[in-house]
Design an enzyme around this catalytic site. Structure first.
Site, PDB file in Angstrom:
ATOM      1  N   ARG A  70      -9.100  -0.231   3.890  1.00  0.00           N
ATOM      2  CA  ARG A  70      -8.229   0.798   3.309  1.00  0.00           C
ATOM      3  C   ARG A  70      -6.873   0.213   2.942  1.00  0.00           C
ATOM      4  O   ARG A  70      -6.206   0.700   2.034  1.00  0.00           O
ATOM      5  CB  ARG A  70      -8.001   1.932   4.318  1.00  0.00           C
ATOM      6  N   LYS A 105       0.849  -1.210   0.000  1.00  0.00           N
ATOM      7  CA  LYS A 105       0.000   0.000   0.000  1.00  0.00           C
ATOM      8  C   LYS A 105       0.878   1.250   0.000  1.00  0.00           C
ATOM      9  O   LYS A 105       0.677   2.161  -0.818  1.00  0.00           O
ATOM     10  CB  LYS A 105      -0.877   0.008   1.250  1.00  0.00           C
ATOM     11  N   ASN A 106       1.866   1.295   0.890  1.00  0.00           N
ATOM     12  CA  ASN A 106       2.640   2.528   1.083  1.00  0.00           C
ATOM     13  C   ASN A 106       3.656   2.781  -0.015  1.00  0.00           C
ATOM     14  O   ASN A 106       4.191   3.873  -0.126  1.00  0.00           O
ATOM     15  CB  ASN A 106       3.299   2.545   2.468  1.00  0.00           C
ATOM     16  N   ASP A 116       3.750  -0.061  12.381  1.00  0.00           N
ATOM     17  CA  ASP A 116       2.482  -0.522  11.799  1.00  0.00           C
ATOM     18  C   ASP A 116       2.119  -1.931  12.239  1.00  0.00           C
ATOM     19  O   ASP A 116       0.991  -2.378  12.004  1.00  0.00           O
ATOM     20  CB  ASP A 116       2.541  -0.459  10.270  1.00  0.00           C
TER      21      ASP A 116
HETATM   22  C1  EPZ Z   1       4.317   6.553   6.747  1.00  0.00           C
HETATM   23  O1  EPZ Z   1       3.584   7.614   7.313  1.00  0.00           O
HETATM   24  C2  EPZ Z   1       3.308   5.430   6.532  1.00  0.00           C
HETATM   25  N1  EPZ Z   1       2.256   5.878   5.617  1.00  0.00           N
HETATM   26  C3  EPZ Z   1       2.694   5.021   7.866  1.00  0.00           C
HETATM   27  O2  EPZ Z   1       1.833   3.901   7.620  1.00  0.00           O
HETATM   28  C4  EPZ Z   1       3.821   4.572   8.805  1.00  0.00           C
HETATM   29  O3  EPZ Z   1       3.269   4.263  10.066  1.00  0.00           O
HETATM   30  C5  EPZ Z   1       4.842   5.701   8.945  1.00  0.00           C
HETATM   31  O4  EPZ Z   1       5.340   6.087   7.646  1.00  0.00           O
HETATM   32  C6  EPZ Z   1       6.042   5.292   9.801  1.00  0.00           C
HETATM   33  O5  EPZ Z   1       6.635   4.159   9.249  1.00  0.00           O
HETATM   34  C7  EPZ Z   1       2.521   5.902   4.292  1.00  0.00           C
HETATM   35  O6  EPZ Z   1       3.611   5.579   3.838  1.00  0.00           O
HETATM   36  C8  EPZ Z   1       1.410   6.349   3.400  1.00  0.00           C
HETATM   37  P1  EPZ Z   1       6.429   9.683   9.236  1.00  0.00           P
HETATM   38  P2  EPZ Z   1       4.282   9.087   7.458  1.00  0.00           P
HETATM   39  O7  EPZ Z   1       6.467  10.986   8.519  1.00  0.00           O
HETATM   40  O8  EPZ Z   1       5.158   9.342   6.303  1.00  0.00           O
HETATM   41  C9  EPZ Z   1       6.637  12.701  12.832  1.00  0.00           C
HETATM   42  C10 EPZ Z   1      -0.147   2.666   7.700  1.00  0.00           C
HETATM   43  O9  EPZ Z   1      -0.837   2.154   8.596  1.00  0.00           O
HETATM   44  N2  EPZ Z   1       6.748  13.744  11.808  1.00  0.00           N
HETATM   45  O10 EPZ Z   1       7.599   8.769   9.144  1.00  0.00           O
HETATM   46  O11 EPZ Z   1       3.205  10.063   7.750  1.00  0.00           O
HETATM   47  C11 EPZ Z   1       5.219  12.134  12.891  1.00  0.00           C
HETATM   48  O12 EPZ Z   1       4.398  12.946  13.715  1.00  0.00           O
HETATM   49  C12 EPZ Z   1       0.428   4.056   7.889  1.00  0.00           C
HETATM   50  O13 EPZ Z   1       0.112   2.106   6.601  1.00  0.00           O
HETATM   51  C13 EPZ Z   1       7.061  15.032  12.214  1.00  0.00           C
HETATM   52  O14 EPZ Z   1       7.234  15.305  13.400  1.00  0.00           O
HETATM   53  O15 EPZ Z   1       5.148   8.849   8.771  1.00  0.00           O
HETATM   54  C14 EPZ Z   1       5.416  10.759  13.468  1.00  0.00           C
HETATM   55  O16 EPZ Z   1       5.451  10.856  14.875  1.00  0.00           O
HETATM   56  C15 EPZ Z   1       0.128   4.621   9.254  1.00  0.00           C
HETATM   57  N3  EPZ Z   1       7.157  16.024  11.277  1.00  0.00           N
HETATM   58  C16 EPZ Z   1       6.794  10.370  12.942  1.00  0.00           C
HETATM   59  O17 EPZ Z   1       7.419  11.573  12.458  1.00  0.00           O
HETATM   60  C17 EPZ Z   1       6.964  15.771   9.941  1.00  0.00           C
HETATM   61  O18 EPZ Z   1       7.092  16.704   9.120  1.00  0.00           O
HETATM   62  C18 EPZ Z   1       6.736   9.372  11.797  1.00  0.00           C
HETATM   63  O19 EPZ Z   1       6.043   9.972  10.762  1.00  0.00           O
HETATM   64  C19 EPZ Z   1       6.641  14.450   9.547  1.00  0.00           C
HETATM   65  C20 EPZ Z   1       6.543  13.457  10.489  1.00  0.00           C
END
Ligand code: EPZ
Length: 422
Positions: free
Chosen positions: A402, A21-22, A310
């Site tokens: 989803r 998916k991702n 995840d």
């Molecule tokens: C991706 O989300 C995945 N989604 C998520 O999968 C996954 O849990 C996550 O990476 C971590 O592996 C997709 O790829 C579509 P992050 P993403 O930016 O990119 C903080 C699922 O169930 N952060 O690595 O949004 C944030 O708050 C989903 O398939 C900032 O602080 O994750 C979080 O605590 C859920 N500032 C941490 O980093 C930013 O600008 C990880 O977020 C961006 C993120």
């Protein structure tokens, strides 16, 4: 949508993992960088992918299913890059059009993603990256508005190895003349898949999968592919694979998960072996064999190659069945223990305090009416329902659809008594 599960059936047999998916959501957005047709293979038919394709169409692009899991994408030469809120609010991955459209046409408006049930989801690292590349980024009226000003390759250090921020910066940088170096980047397999895709379009990206990525960019929109279509196949979904591994550990005799890249599952394999399971690794499949009781272990989620956040909710269920006390530390998101409240309604003994959950086992789980609070919590409740005595009814199960293709068919084929009722 509801799922109804009668617990107690043992799982056995083989299940085939779908495309990730991702990675699919990412490459659908990245296709905007390419002039010409793009064919993506191994794309899962799940709700989030349908929404991401809707966004392509809303912007004037072609996005058509050709066969079961093949999508054709083609973007017009000119289009206005304003991602519609009514679609973007359905999935955070809509924010990946930020980098792709910045690369293609040099300006883009993407709705600020709302919060969701796994914590605040800020975009500060995405904005920091685009600013460093010479985009003027304004946050107003609920949108991120990025416009090219003095585009230049930059050197960016990410305070946290954010997956999405890494992806958006990589995509934006390919449309910028000069060299961009990004440090402390995410190393997820989906990042490597994006680099492979962009390099196939003629980009020059090195270091994906390590802490530092170097991108040689060109003018926005300069990306082009040879005359025939560009074809690319999405990697298998390591999180879906891990979900079935954990279900097999909970209720398996012996289950083989096919179409996996076992290297992507090392942290999950190691943890299941710690808990007493046999995991046999083959070329592109692995077999989970349950032989006897489960031993509790501690789980710490970290960015890849750490244990994936995840799979934190699903493995919490396994810890409920294990002998001893398991301690889970969630180090990626700030509110990802909500499934614990639902599991406690089924008899689980879990104490949550801040970023730590302490799970006592083994407990008898009893069927109950429960609610999926997010995609992975929903998957965890399926595992719990398979184990629980009696009937479990999971509401808000559309959240599971989803991200898990044919989830009812796949679990039924393994012997589960599970059905979907609207
Ligand atoms: C991706 O989300 C995945 N989604 C998520 O999968 C996954 O849990 C996550 O990476 C971590 O592996 C997709 O790829 C579509 P992050 P993403 O930016 O990119 C903080 C699922 O169930 N952060 O690595 O949004 C944030 O708050 C989903 O398939 C900032 O602080 O994750 C979080 O605590 C859920 N500032 C941490 O980093 C930013 O600008 C990880 O977020 C961006 C993120």
């Amino acid at each position: 949508m509801k799922l109804v599960i009668q617990g107690g059936n043992m799982l056995r047999g083989r299940v085939r993992v779908s495309g990730a998916k991702n990675a699919a959501l990412l490459l659908i957005a990245a296709s905007a960088i390419v002039r010409g047709e793009v064919i993506l293979d191994n794309v899962p038919r799940i709700a989030d992918v349908e929404t991401q394709l809707e966004i392509v169409r809303a912007l004037g692009g072609r996005a058509e299913w050709q066969e079961a899991n093949r999508v054709l994408l083609n973007w017009p030469d000119q289009f206005e890059a304003i991602v519609p809120y009514k679609l973007a609010k359905k999935l955070r991955a809509s924010n990946l059009f930020l980098g792709a459209l910045a690369a293609r046409i040099g300006q883009v408006q993407v709705p600020l993603p709302g919060g969701c049930d796994i914590g605040s989801r800020p975009m500060d690292l995405h904005v920091k990256g685009l600013n460093a590349l010479g985009f003027e980024v304004v946050l107003e009226h609920g949108f991120i508005d990025a416009r090219a000003r003095e585009l230049r390759g930059g050197r960016i250090y990410l305070d946290f190895p954010s997956v999405g921020a890494t992806e958006n910066i990589m995509m934006a940088a390919v449309g910028i003349p000069g060299t961009t170096v990004v440090e402390n980047v995410a190393k997820e397999p989906e990042i490597v898949d994006l680099a492979s895709f962009l390099n196939a379009t003629g980009a020059t990206i090195r270091g994906a999968g390590t802490d530092l990525i170097k991108i040689e960019g060109r003018e926005p929109g300069a990306r082009s592919v040879s005359s025939e279509q560009m074809r690319f196949s999405v990697i298998p979904d390591r999180i879906e694979a891990g979900t079935y591994m954990i279900a097999a550990a909970a209720m398996g005799t012996e289950v083989t998960i096919e179409n996996v890249i076992s290297q992507h599952l090392q942290p999950v394999i190691a943890k299941l072996q710690d808990m007493g399971l046999d995991v046999l690794v083959d070329e592109d499949s692995l077999t989970v064999r349950r032989n006897g009781s489960l031993q509790a272990t501690d789980i710490k989620t970290f960015p890849y190659p750490g244990f994936p956040t995840d799979l934190q909710s699903p493995i919490m269920v396994l810890l409920c069945l294990a002998i001893g006390t398991g301690v889970i530390s969630e180090n990626v998101f700030d509110n990802r223990f909500r499934v614990a409240d639902e599991l406690k309604r089924m008899g689980a003994q879990i104490r949550v305090k801040g970023h730590t959950a302490v799970v006592e086992g083994p407990v008898r789980l009893l069927g109950a009416q429960v609610k999926a609070t997010d995609l992975r919590a929903g998957a965890a409740l399926i595992v719990a329902g398979l184990v629980a005595e009696g009937e479990t009814e999971i509401c808000q199960a559309e959240l599971i659809a989803r991200g898990y293709e044919k989830v009812v068919e796949k679990f039924s084929a393994l012997g589960a008594r599970i059905k979907c009722v609207d």
